[in-house]
Scaffold this motif. Sequence first.
Motif, short mmCIF file in Angstrom:
data_model
loop_
_atom_site.label_atom_id
_atom_site.label_comp_id
_atom_site.label_asym_id
_atom_site.label_seq_id
_atom_site.Cartn_x
_atom_site.Cartn_y
_atom_site.Cartn_z
N ALA A 134 0.84 -1.20 0.00
CA ALA A 134 0.00 0.00 0.00
C ALA A 134 0.87 1.25 0.00
O ALA A 134 0.63 2.19 -0.77
N LEU A 135 1.89 1.27 0.83
CA LEU A 135 2.79 2.42 0.89
C LEU A 135 3.55 2.59 -0.42
O LEU A 135 3.72 3.72 -0.90
N ARG A 136 3.99 1.50 -1.02
CA ARG A 136 4.70 1.59 -2.29
C ARG A 136 3.79 2.05 -3.42
O ARG A 136 4.20 2.84 -4.27
N ALA A 137 2.54 1.59 -3.41
CA ALA A 137 1.58 2.05 -4.43
C ALA A 137 1.32 3.54 -4.27
O ALA A 137 1.26 4.28 -5.27
N LEU A 138 1.16 3.99 -3.05
CA LEU A 138 0.95 5.43 -2.81
C LEU A 138 2.17 6.24 -3.23
O LEU A 138 2.03 7.34 -3.77
N ALA A 139 3.35 5.71 -3.01
CA ALA A 139 4.57 6.40 -3.44
C ALA A 139 4.59 6.53 -4.96
O ALA A 139 4.95 7.58 -5.50
N ALA A 140 4.20 5.47 -5.65
CA ALA A 140 4.15 5.52 -7.12
C ALA A 140 3.16 6.58 -7.59
O ALA A 140 3.46 7.37 -8.50
N LEU A 141 2.00 6.62 -6.96
CA LEU A 141 1.00 7.62 -7.34
C LEU A 141 1.47 9.03 -7.01
O LEU A 141 1.19 9.98 -7.76
N ALA A 142 2.19 9.18 -5.91
CA ALA A 142 2.70 10.49 -5.52
C ALA A 142 3.74 11.01 -6.51
O ALA A 142 3.87 12.22 -6.71
N GLN A 143 4.48 10.10 -7.13
CA GLN A 143 5.53 10.50 -8.07
C GLN A 143 5.00 10.67 -9.49
O GLN A 143 5.68 11.22 -10.35
N ALA A 144 3.78 10.22 -9.74
CA ALA A 144 3.19 10.30 -11.07
C ALA A 144 2.60 11.69 -11.31
O ALA A 144 2.41 12.47 -10.38
N ASP A 145 2.30 11.97 -12.56
CA ASP A 145 1.62 13.22 -12.92
C ASP A 145 0.26 13.23 -12.23
O ASP A 145 -0.54 12.30 -12.41
N PRO A 146 -0.02 14.27 -11.44
CA PRO A 146 -1.28 14.30 -10.68
C PRO A 146 -2.53 14.38 -11.57
O PRO A 146 -3.64 14.14 -11.10
N GLU A 147 -2.36 14.68 -12.84
CA GLU A 147 -3.50 14.76 -13.77
C GLU A 147 -3.68 13.49 -14.59
O GLU A 147 -4.69 13.35 -15.28
N GLU A 148 -2.71 12.59 -14.52
CA GLU A 148 -2.74 11.36 -15.32
C GLU A 148 -2.94 10.14 -14.44
O GLU A 148 -2.03 9.75 -13.70
N PRO A 149 -4.11 9.52 -14.50
CA PRO A 149 -4.32 8.33 -13.68
C PRO A 149 -3.35 7.21 -14.06
O PRO A 149 -2.96 7.08 -15.22
N MET A 150 -2.95 6.43 -13.07
CA MET A 150 -2.07 5.28 -13.31
C MET A 150 -2.90 4.01 -13.32
O MET A 150 -3.75 3.81 -12.45
N LEU A 151 -2.64 3.16 -14.27
CA LEU A 151 -3.30 1.87 -14.33
C LEU A 151 -2.75 0.95 -13.25
O LEU A 151 -1.56 1.05 -12.88
N ALA A 155 -0.35 14.94 2.87
CA ALA A 155 -1.42 14.81 3.87
C ALA A 155 -1.71 13.34 4.20
O ALA A 155 -2.60 13.05 4.99
N ILE A 156 -0.95 12.45 3.60
CA ILE A 156 -1.13 11.01 3.86
C ILE A 156 0.05 10.54 4.70
O ILE A 156 1.19 10.52 4.22
N THR A 157 -0.21 10.16 5.94
CA THR A 157 0.89 9.72 6.81
C THR A 157 1.05 8.21 6.76
O THR A 157 0.10 7.47 6.48
N PHE A 158 2.25 7.78 7.08
CA PHE A 158 2.52 6.36 7.20
C PHE A 158 1.61 5.74 8.25
O PHE A 158 1.09 4.65 8.09
N GLY A 159 1.41 6.46 9.35
CA GLY A 159 0.56 5.96 10.43
C GLY A 159 -0.87 5.72 9.98
O GLY A 159 -1.48 4.71 10.31
N GLU A 160 -1.41 6.67 9.22
CA GLU A 160 -2.77 6.53 8.70
C GLU A 160 -2.90 5.27 7.85
O GLU A 160 -3.85 4.50 7.99
N VAL A 161 -1.94 5.06 6.96
CA VAL A 161 -1.98 3.90 6.06
C VAL A 161 -1.79 2.60 6.84
O VAL A 161 -2.54 1.64 6.63
N LEU A 162 -0.83 2.57 7.74
CA LEU A 162 -0.61 1.36 8.53
C LEU A 162 -1.82 1.01 9.37
O LEU A 162 -2.22 -0.16 9.45
N ARG A 163 -2.42 1.99 9.99
CA ARG A 163 -3.61 1.74 10.82
C ARG A 163 -4.76 1.24 9.95
O ARG A 163 -5.49 0.33 10.33
N LEU A 164 -4.90 1.80 8.76
CA LEU A 164 -5.96 1.39 7.85
C LEU A 164 -5.76 -0.07 7.40
O LEU A 164 -6.69 -0.86 7.41
N VAL A 165 -4.56 -0.40 7.03
CA VAL A 165 -4.27 -1.72 6.46
C VAL A 165 -4.06 -2.79 7.53
O VAL A 165 -4.62 -3.89 7.43
N ASP A 166 -3.28 -2.48 8.56
CA ASP A 166 -2.91 -3.49 9.55
C ASP A 166 -3.68 -3.40 10.86
O ASP A 166 -3.57 -4.27 11.70
#
Length: 151
Positions: free
Chosen positions: A9-26, A72-83
């Motif tokens: 989840a964290l790696r996917a979010l990192a990929a989306l964060a590095q992508a063009d914010p106007e271009e959705p990633m498949l 605005a997305i913290t590691f803690g938020e993601v970890l709590r959501l997933v784990d």
Amino acid sequence: MISQKAKYALRALAALAQADPEEPMLISEIALQQSIPKKFLEQILLDLKRSGIVVSRRGKQGGYLLLKPADAITFGEVLRLVDGPIAPLPCLSQTAYRKCEDCDGEHLCEIRHVFARVADATRDVLFNTTIADAVEGAGDTKAPVRELLTA
């Protein structure tokens, strides 16, 4: 330890964060780029979508985008959501508090006192480190997310 699902989840979010914010990633792009099994990633992104972290677009120009800014997305938020709860002991959990079964009194428990400091320090790092911080690798103590999650 965090789960493999949380790491993905964290790696996917990192990929989306590095992508063009106007271009959705498949999903297939994210899966290939981050070495995440596609079927597993689909479930992860659905969970992140339900919690308002990402959004999906359908159609020819479809895919996933960050709904919340990466800073605005913290590691803690993601970890709590997933784990689930982050605390090392159930009596220290902020979201799923439970008295330990063998407890004679929390104020007397030496173990709880030590792990309370661990929990506080852990929460401090996790809830003050964002996906943007990890992607940027700002400072000596913040490695890029790929390094953090493969160590």
